[in-house]
Design a protein around this motif. Sequence first.
Motif, mmCIF file in Angstrom:
data_model
loop_
_atom_site.group_PDB
_atom_site.id
_atom_site.type_symbol
_atom_site.label_atom_id
_atom_site.label_comp_id
_atom_site.label_asym_id
_atom_site.label_seq_id
_atom_site.Cartn_x
_atom_site.Cartn_y
_atom_site.Cartn_z
ATOM 1 N N LYS A 25 -16.555 4.597 -3.942
ATOM 2 C CA LYS A 25 -16.402 3.245 -4.465
ATOM 3 C C LYS A 25 -15.855 2.329 -3.373
ATOM 4 O O LYS A 25 -15.360 2.776 -2.348
ATOM 5 C CB LYS A 25 -15.441 3.259 -5.660
ATOM 6 N N GLU A 77 -13.133 0.491 -1.813
ATOM 7 C CA GLU A 77 -11.697 0.732 -1.878
ATOM 8 C C GLU A 77 -10.939 -0.306 -1.059
ATOM 9 O O GLU A 77 -11.456 -0.825 -0.076
ATOM 10 C CB GLU A 77 -11.384 2.134 -1.333
ATOM 11 N N PHE A 120 -3.849 3.141 0.080
ATOM 12 C CA PHE A 120 -3.773 4.005 -1.101
ATOM 13 C C PHE A 120 -2.296 4.269 -1.350
ATOM 14 O O PHE A 120 -1.585 4.732 -0.457
ATOM 15 C CB PHE A 120 -4.515 5.321 -0.850
ATOM 16 N N GLN A 172 -5.105 15.614 -2.977
ATOM 17 C CA GLN A 172 -6.404 15.818 -3.629
ATOM 18 C C GLN A 172 -6.219 16.408 -5.024
ATOM 19 O O GLN A 172 -6.870 15.980 -5.990
ATOM 20 C CB GLN A 172 -7.263 16.737 -2.764
ATOM 21 N N TYR A 180 -4.433 13.418 -7.229
ATOM 22 C CA TYR A 180 -5.195 12.205 -7.555
ATOM 23 C C TYR A 180 -6.700 12.453 -7.718
ATOM 24 O O TYR A 180 -7.424 11.535 -8.106
ATOM 25 C CB TYR A 180 -4.962 11.145 -6.479
ATOM 26 N N GLN A 181 -7.146 13.645 -7.360
ATOM 27 C CA GLN A 181 -8.514 14.095 -7.593
ATOM 28 C C GLN A 181 -9.552 13.124 -7.014
ATOM 29 O O GLN A 181 -9.460 12.738 -5.864
ATOM 30 C CB GLN A 181 -8.703 14.360 -9.085
ATOM 31 N N GLU A 182 -10.557 12.740 -7.815
ATOM 32 C CA GLU A 182 -11.685 11.974 -7.285
ATOM 33 C C GLU A 182 -11.261 10.616 -6.732
ATOM 34 O O GLU A 182 -11.871 10.098 -5.796
ATOM 35 C CB GLU A 182 -12.744 11.768 -8.372
ATOM 36 N N GLN A 183 -10.217 10.039 -7.287
ATOM 37 C CA GLN A 183 -9.714 8.755 -6.790
ATOM 38 C C GLN A 183 -9.304 8.871 -5.322
ATOM 39 O O GLN A 183 -9.610 7.997 -4.506
ATOM 40 C CB GLN A 183 -8.515 8.308 -7.636
ATOM 41 N N PHE A 184 -8.624 9.965 -4.988
ATOM 42 C CA PHE A 184 -8.177 10.176 -3.606
ATOM 43 C C PHE A 184 -9.354 10.546 -2.709
ATOM 44 O O PHE A 184 -9.451 10.067 -1.573
ATOM 45 C CB PHE A 184 -7.117 11.274 -3.568
ATOM 46 N N SER A 213 -12.458 9.670 -3.021
ATOM 47 C CA SER A 213 -13.237 8.461 -2.760
ATOM 48 C C SER A 213 -12.576 7.613 -1.680
ATOM 49 O O SER A 213 -13.252 7.067 -0.791
ATOM 50 C CB SER A 213 -13.384 7.650 -4.055
ATOM 51 N N TYR A 214 -11.257 7.525 -1.723
ATOM 52 C CA TYR A 214 -10.554 6.739 -0.711
ATOM 53 C C TYR A 214 -10.707 7.375 0.672
ATOM 54 O O TYR A 214 -10.914 6.676 1.666
ATOM 55 C CB TYR A 214 -9.070 6.590 -1.052
#
Length: 277
Positions: A114, A116, A120, A162, A165-169, A171-172
């Motif tokens: 995404k 960003e 972060f 990772q 925050y999983q996928e959010q991290f 993606s960043y």
Amino acid sequence: MFIENVPESYTTSDDVNKNLFIYDLKMTEASIKTKVNLNMHMFSFLQVGKKQVHFPDSSVIVDNKQSLLVKKGNCLWSELLDKENTYFCKLLFFSEQQLIEFLNKHVQKNITVKKEPSYFIIENDAYISTYLNSLTSITNSSNKSIENLLVNKFEELLLYLQSKYQEQFESYLFSLVNKEKKSFKHHIEQNVYSSLSLEEIAFLCNMSLSTFKRHFAKEYGLSPGKWFREQRLTKAKVLLEEGKFKPSDIYLDLGYSNLQNFSSAFKTRFGFSPSEV
């Protein structure tokens, strides 16, 4: 115009080619809107004080309850002291090469990346506290075993974030190696109501002030000073007409440093003072 090159200003000649670098930044005097050319991505683990960073597309302020992961590039940062006039921040710099190795090893490539921001935010917890204590014993020595240990510690940190925050991290992290550049207009419109000067906005756009003004006039057909003033005062008039705010409530959010300057500019533009709306 002084520009600080980071992390070069913190390093010795032996550190220049490192993919990972730790630096303890300690200060007893505040710095306000220092122009920084950040040449490596950076974790900023604030221990004492507050840190504010302005990017071309956003800004953020944190204290020791949060840490930041910051994308390399031009930025303005302010380091603010605590009540005892001290500031302490542990910085961990890393290269794109080091990050790509992690991504290839631990992150699926089919993830949706995404758009960003340039930072972060990491909420500090018991793990972060323990992790920082472990970094304290690691110096920036050229000793090969120390370098290998730091690589493992870097991987450990990313794996923990990772999992948190999983996928959010993820993606960043991919956004840090994404070479897509945001448009000039995007950077301008993100700073319409900021308190930054034209020189500071030009720096964030990686331009000299004269180049910025020429480029701006070509894009918008007005000088930047006139355009920003018109946008801010028009927004102020709309807000005041809604009846929810007083002039003293909005002038700072619209980029004015004091109420008197705002009121004077408003009256010049519309023929009546903001308090008369």
